[in-house]
Motif scaffolding. Structure first.
Motif, PDB file in Angstrom:
ATOM      1  N   UNK A 184      -5.531  -2.153   2.732  1.00 21.45           N
ATOM      2  CA  UNK A 184      -5.831  -0.871   3.397  1.00 21.45           C
ATOM      3  C   UNK A 184      -4.665   0.096   3.218  1.00 21.45           C
ATOM      4  N   UNK A 185      -3.452  -0.427   3.391  1.00 14.12           N
ATOM      5  CA  UNK A 185      -2.250   0.399   3.256  1.00 14.12           C
ATOM      6  C   UNK A 185      -2.108   0.899   1.816  1.00 14.12           C
ATOM      7  N   UNK A 186      -2.346   0.030   0.845  1.00 13.71           N
ATOM      8  CA  UNK A 186      -2.249   0.428  -0.562  1.00 13.71           C
ATOM      9  C   UNK A 186      -3.270   1.489  -0.922  1.00 13.71           C
ATOM     10  N   UNK A 187      -4.502   1.341  -0.355  1.00 16.11           N
ATOM     11  CA  UNK A 187      -5.567   2.309  -0.655  1.00 16.11           C
ATOM     12  C   UNK A 187      -5.230   3.677  -0.074  1.00 16.11           C
ATOM     13  N   UNK A 188      -4.711   3.686   1.162  1.00 13.14           N
ATOM     14  CA  UNK A 188      -4.360   4.960   1.821  1.00 13.14           C
ATOM     15  C   UNK A 188      -3.272   5.702   1.055  1.00 13.14           C
ATOM     16  N   UNK A 189      -2.307   4.920   0.502  1.00  9.90           N
ATOM     17  CA  UNK A 189      -1.158   5.541  -0.183  1.00  9.90           C
ATOM     18  C   UNK A 189      -1.358   5.597  -1.702  1.00  9.90           C
ATOM     19  N   UNK A 190      -2.572   5.202  -2.163  1.00  3.05           N
ATOM     20  CA  UNK A 190      -2.867   5.168  -3.601  1.00  3.05           C
ATOM     21  C   UNK A 190      -1.795   4.403  -4.379  1.00  3.05           C
ATOM     22  N   UNK A 191      -1.358   3.280  -3.775  1.00  7.53           N
ATOM     23  CA  UNK A 191      -0.290   2.469  -4.362  1.00  7.53           C
ATOM     24  C   UNK A 191      -0.935   1.309  -5.138  1.00  7.53           C
TER      25      UNK A 191
END
Length: 371
Positions: free
Chosen positions: A83-90
């Protein structure tokens, strides 16, 4: 991609919840606490066999509990990581979450197989007997290869083993061998290995280098516990003593410490020559004999049930082929699972075959109950 990840995460979560329900984690924690109390008793090691049983079961349950709790924690964390990676496009973080999910999927599927072991004796330790069958010296050599395969499998998992008896063949290999795998659920796990194994190869014992097919049989029994009440009257047993022998028939000690035990009513014969004293060998042989008689009793009860259902069938006897020539392949004849690396399989890498066998057995049992 995010939707696919979320779907797989939900599926794994549902599988893990099912595992948690089957294992009854609260009951497991209570049993661990009780075994910890028993293990802490000052007189624990007065009875070595009972102490080993308690500490082995405690270690196994603690491991199961730790694995489930760890999977639950990692499953919660991987969702947040993705979820964190998706939000930050990481992309790097999302790739890390993907790798972790794949690792979790493999681990949870392996644990799920453990929950399929719910038979009456599945949680017992195992007694494994391997016998050479048709194929002469090649079959005796194959029987020894199988014995090594199972001992290496146990070693890979750090499961304690004890060899009770080995009967060596004249030229090479073994006529038979019996050993124990002293680990909870060893019987339920290895029972799917029972049956006839077949080897196809260029015979190293044939001067003309011809292809040879040979066979070896694997029998897996549950270790008898005090609650089983397998009482054998003394007048039903004949005990013979002899000197232990090694490869080629040479004597390996100078006293008649090895024991051969015959159950007169059934004709079942067992022997043990691994221990130092005749008394120890006699006790070990009696354990093997009790295990054999327990299975005889099981089969009689199953035959009665099958007769009531009008169904006398059982699953096939020949269960796996190991082909070393003209191509390299190991194939399970029940599950259709194949491996193109026989040397790895014969070195103990058989978890995939065992897991597939356990799933196949459960599906077969479900199909029979639905019929």
């Amino acid at each position: 991609m995010a939707a696919d990840f979320s779907t797989r995460l939900d599926e794994l979560d549902a599988t893990l919840r099912s595992i948690e329900a089957v294992l009854k984690l609260d009951d497991m924690r209570a049993e661990v606490a009780d075994l910890e109390l028993q293990a802490a008793a000052p007189d624990l090691w007065n009875d070595v066999e009972a102490a080993q049983s308690i500490t082995s079961k405690l270690s196994y349950l603690q491991g199961d509990l730790r694995r489930v709790e760890e999977f639950r924690s990692r499953l919660d964390d991987v969702g947040l990581l993705h979820e964190m990676g998706a939000e930050e496009h990481d992309e790097a973080t999302m790739a890390e979450a993907e790798r972790e999910l794949e690792s979790l999927q493999k681990g949870i599927e392996e644990l799920e197989v453990r929950t399929l072991l719910s038979g009456e004796y599945d949680q017992r330790e195992a007694l494994v007997t391997i016998r050479s069958e048709a194929g002469g010296v090649d079959a005796a050599d194959f029987a020894e290869m199988l014995m090594r395969m199972y001992l290496r499998w146990a070693e890979r998992h750090k499961y304690p083993t004890e060899v009770y008896d080995v009967s060596y063949a004249e030229e090479a290999g073994i006529k038979s061998a019996t050993f124990a795998v002293k680990q909870p659920y060893a019987y339920g796990t290895l029972s799917v290995e029972q049956g006839t194994h077949r080897l196809v190869r260029i015979s190293p014992f044939d001067n003309q280098g011809r292809r040879q097919t040979s066979f070896a049989g694997v029998e897996v029994l549950p270790v008898v516990e005090q609650t089983d009440h397998v009482d054998i009257p003394e007048n039903e047993i004949r005990v013979d003593v002899f000197r232990s022998s090694g490869p080629g028939g040479q004597s390996v000690n100078t006293t008649d410490s090895a024991v051969r035990m015959t159950h007169i009513p059934t004709g079942i014969v067992v022997s043990c020559q691994n221990e130092k004293s005749q008394i120890q060998n006699r006790a070990a042989a009696l354990r093997v004999l009790q295990a054999r008689l327990l299975v005889v009793r099981q089969r009689e009860q199953k035959a009665e049930m099958d007769a009531l259902k009008g169904d006398g069938s059982s699953w096939g006897n020949q269960m796996r082929s190991y082909v070393l020539h003209p191509y390299q392949m190991v194939k399970d004849l029940r599950t259709e699972l194949e491996s193109g690396n026989p040397s790895s399989v014969l070195d103990g890498d058989i978890d995939g075959f065992i897991e597939a066998g356990i799933r196949w057995r459960r599906e077969s049992e479900n199909a029979d109950s639905d019929a």
